[in-house]
Design a protein around this motif. Sequence first.
Motif, PDB file in Angstrom:
ATOM      1  N   GLU A  44      34.672 -32.142  25.221  1.00 33.96           N
ATOM      2  CA  GLU A  44      35.557 -31.265  25.997  1.00 33.96           C
ATOM      3  C   GLU A  44      35.395 -31.518  27.487  1.00 33.96           C
ATOM      4  OE1 GLU A  44      37.960 -29.077  25.353  1.00 33.96           O
ATOM      5  OE2 GLU A  44      37.857 -29.367  23.191  1.00 33.96           O
ATOM      6  N   ARG A  45      34.162 -31.818  27.920  1.00 37.45           N
ATOM      7  CA  ARG A  45      33.902 -32.059  29.345  1.00 37.45           C
ATOM      8  C   ARG A  45      34.348 -33.458  29.790  1.00 37.45           C
ATOM      9  NH1 ARG A  45      29.060 -29.509  27.762  1.00 37.45           N
ATOM     10  NH2 ARG A  45      28.014 -31.535  27.675  1.00 37.45           N
ATOM     11  N   ALA A  46      34.525 -34.360  28.838  1.00 40.54           N
ATOM     12  CA  ALA A  46      34.901 -35.743  29.171  1.00 40.54           C
ATOM     13  C   ALA A  46      36.329 -35.800  29.715  1.00 40.54           C
ATOM     14  CB  ALA A  46      34.791 -36.621  27.929  1.00 40.54           C
ATOM     15  N   GLU A  47      36.578 -36.807  30.531  1.00 40.39           N
ATOM     16  CA  GLU A  47      37.930 -37.029  31.056  1.00 40.39           C
ATOM     17  C   GLU A  47      38.875 -37.323  29.892  1.00 40.39           C
ATOM     18  OE1 GLU A  47      39.035 -36.824  34.226  1.00 40.39           O
ATOM     19  OE2 GLU A  47      37.037 -36.139  34.795  1.00 40.39           O
ATOM     20  N   PRO A  48      40.095 -36.798  29.942  1.00 38.13           N
ATOM     21  CA  PRO A  48      41.028 -36.957  28.826  1.00 38.13           C
ATOM     22  C   PRO A  48      41.783 -38.287  28.785  1.00 38.13           C
ATOM     23  CG  PRO A  48      41.992 -35.543  30.489  1.00 38.13           C
ATOM     24  CD  PRO A  48      40.587 -35.864  30.945  1.00 38.13           C
ATOM     25  N   ASN A  49      41.449 -39.226  29.626  1.00 37.66           N
ATOM     26  CA  ASN A  49      42.217 -40.481  29.705  1.00 37.66           C
ATOM     27  C   ASN A  49      41.620 -41.551  28.786  1.00 37.66           C
ATOM     28  OD1 ASN A  49      39.888 -40.829  31.160  1.00 37.66           O
ATOM     29  ND2 ASN A  49      40.854 -41.920  32.840  1.00 37.66           N
ATOM     30  N   LYS A  50      41.566 -41.261  27.496  1.00 40.36           N
ATOM     31  CA  LYS A  50      40.945 -42.186  26.548  1.00 40.36           C
ATOM     32  C   LYS A  50      41.931 -42.689  25.487  1.00 40.36           C
ATOM     33  CE  LYS A  50      36.839 -41.309  28.330  1.00 40.36           C
ATOM     34  NZ  LYS A  50      37.185 -40.711  29.597  1.00 40.36           N
ATOM     35  N   GLY A  51      43.196 -42.638  25.787  1.00 37.93           N
ATOM     36  CA  GLY A  51      44.202 -43.144  24.862  1.00 37.93           C
ATOM     37  C   GLY A  51      44.286 -42.363  23.563  1.00 37.93           C
ATOM     38  N   GLY A  52      43.944 -41.080  23.625  1.00 36.49           N
ATOM     39  CA  GLY A  52      44.009 -40.241  22.432  1.00 36.49           C
ATOM     40  C   GLY A  52      42.727 -40.245  21.610  1.00 36.49           C
ATOM     41  N   HIS A  53      41.795 -41.115  21.925  1.00 32.80           N
ATOM     42  CA  HIS A  53      40.557 -41.216  21.139  1.00 32.80           C
ATOM     43  C   HIS A  53      39.648 -40.006  21.339  1.00 32.80           C
ATOM     44  CE1 HIS A  53      41.465 -45.222  19.753  1.00 32.80           C
ATOM     45  NE2 HIS A  53      41.822 -45.529  20.995  1.00 32.80           N
ATOM     46  N   ARG A  54      39.622 -39.471  22.545  1.00 30.41           N
ATOM     47  CA  ARG A  54      38.820 -38.274  22.796  1.00 30.41           C
ATOM     48  C   ARG A  54      39.334 -37.114  21.951  1.00 30.41           C
ATOM     49  NH1 ARG A  54      40.429 -34.348  26.091  1.00 30.41           N
ATOM     50  NH2 ARG A  54      38.946 -32.769  26.704  1.00 30.41           N
ATOM     51  N   GLU A  55      40.639 -36.938  21.937  1.00 28.78           N
ATOM     52  CA  GLU A  55      41.235 -35.849  21.153  1.00 28.78           C
ATOM     53  C   GLU A  55      40.969 -36.043  19.667  1.00 28.78           C
ATOM     54  OE1 GLU A  55      42.761 -37.524  23.594  1.00 28.78           O
ATOM     55  OE2 GLU A  55      42.912 -35.935  25.098  1.00 28.78           O
ATOM     56  N   ARG A  56      41.079 -37.284  19.203  1.00 29.78           N
ATOM     57  CA  ARG A  56      40.815 -37.576  17.786  1.00 29.78           C
ATOM     58  C   ARG A  56      39.345 -37.316  17.465  1.00 29.78           C
ATOM     59  NH1 ARG A  56      41.822 -37.251  12.741  1.00 29.78           N
ATOM     60  NH2 ARG A  56      41.362 -39.085  11.513  1.00 29.78           N
ATOM     61  N   ALA A  57      38.453 -37.672  18.361  1.00 33.60           N
ATOM     62  CA  ALA A  57      37.027 -37.420  18.158  1.00 33.60           C
ATOM     63  C   ALA A  57      36.756 -35.918  18.073  1.00 33.60           C
ATOM     64  CB  ALA A  57      36.205 -38.055  19.271  1.00 33.60           C
ATOM     65  N   ILE A  58      37.421 -35.136  18.911  1.00 33.10           N
ATOM     66  CA  ILE A  58      37.268 -33.678  18.856  1.00 33.10           C
ATOM     67  C   ILE A  58      37.730 -33.156  17.504  1.00 33.10           C
ATOM     68  CG2 ILE A  58      38.129 -31.484  19.804  1.00 33.10           C
ATOM     69  CD1 ILE A  58      38.127 -32.883  22.579  1.00 33.10           C
ATOM     70  N   GLU A  59      38.848 -33.659  17.015  1.00 33.40           N
ATOM     71  CA  GLU A  59      39.339 -33.253  15.693  1.00 33.40           C
ATOM     72  C   GLU A  59      38.317 -33.585  14.605  1.00 33.40           C
ATOM     73  OE1 GLU A  59      43.105 -35.158  15.013  1.00 33.40           O
ATOM     74  OE2 GLU A  59      43.984 -34.277  16.803  1.00 33.40           O
ATOM     75  N   LEU A  60      37.751 -34.781  14.660  1.00 34.89           N
ATOM     76  CA  LEU A  60      36.769 -35.195  13.656  1.00 34.89           C
ATOM     77  C   LEU A  60      35.507 -34.347  13.732  1.00 34.89           C
ATOM     78  CD1 LEU A  60      37.169 -39.064  13.919  1.00 34.89           C
ATOM     79  CD2 LEU A  60      37.816 -37.622  11.972  1.00 34.89           C
ATOM     80  N   VAL A  61      35.072 -34.034  14.934  1.00 39.36           N
ATOM     81  CA  VAL A  61      33.887 -33.189  15.086  1.00 39.36           C
ATOM     82  C   VAL A  61      34.186 -31.792  14.558  1.00 39.36           C
ATOM     83  CG1 VAL A  61      32.322 -32.094  16.754  1.00 39.36           C
ATOM     84  CG2 VAL A  61      32.893 -34.508  16.984  1.00 39.36           C
ATOM     85  N   ASP A  62      35.372 -31.265  14.834  1.00 41.23           N
ATOM     86  CA  ASP A  62      35.757 -29.952  14.299  1.00 41.23           C
ATOM     87  C   ASP A  62      35.711 -29.956  12.773  1.00 41.23           C
ATOM     88  OD1 ASP A  62      36.108 -28.817  16.804  1.00 41.23           O
ATOM     89  OD2 ASP A  62      38.291 -29.087  16.812  1.00 41.23           O
ATOM     90  N   ARG A  63      36.210 -31.034  12.178  1.00 42.81           N
ATOM     91  CA  ARG A  63      36.181 -31.142  10.710  1.00 42.81           C
ATOM     92  C   ARG A  63      34.750 -31.226  10.198  1.00 42.81           C
ATOM     93  NH1 ARG A  63      40.100 -35.834   9.042  1.00 42.81           N
ATOM     94  NH2 ARG A  63      39.124 -35.398   7.047  1.00 42.81           N
ATOM     95  N   ALA A  64      33.905 -31.960  10.905  1.00 40.75           N
ATOM     96  CA  ALA A  64      32.505 -32.080  10.510  1.00 40.75           C
ATOM     97  C   ALA A  64      31.796 -30.732  10.618  1.00 40.75           C
ATOM     98  CB  ALA A  64      31.800 -33.120  11.366  1.00 40.75           C
TER      99      ALA A  64
END
Length: 76
Positions: A44-64
Amino acid sequence: MKTLKTTIVILLSISALGLSSAFARQPHMDRALEHLREARAALERAEPNKGGHRERAIELVDRAIAQVEEGIRFAR
């Protein structure tokens, strides 16, 4: 990318833990949950300019997180 790899490793580790017998006290699952929550906060603290990978990682962590919580509830 490192965070995504870490998330995948955690997910695989959690899957492996699910194969062992469940106990009422689950320090490994509790610790995994703490790590996942810390990882989510870092993402969440990371810059959001990761081509959607940051958001996808957040989704995966939420699922985990949800899976670990369900596993803990199941064992109780």
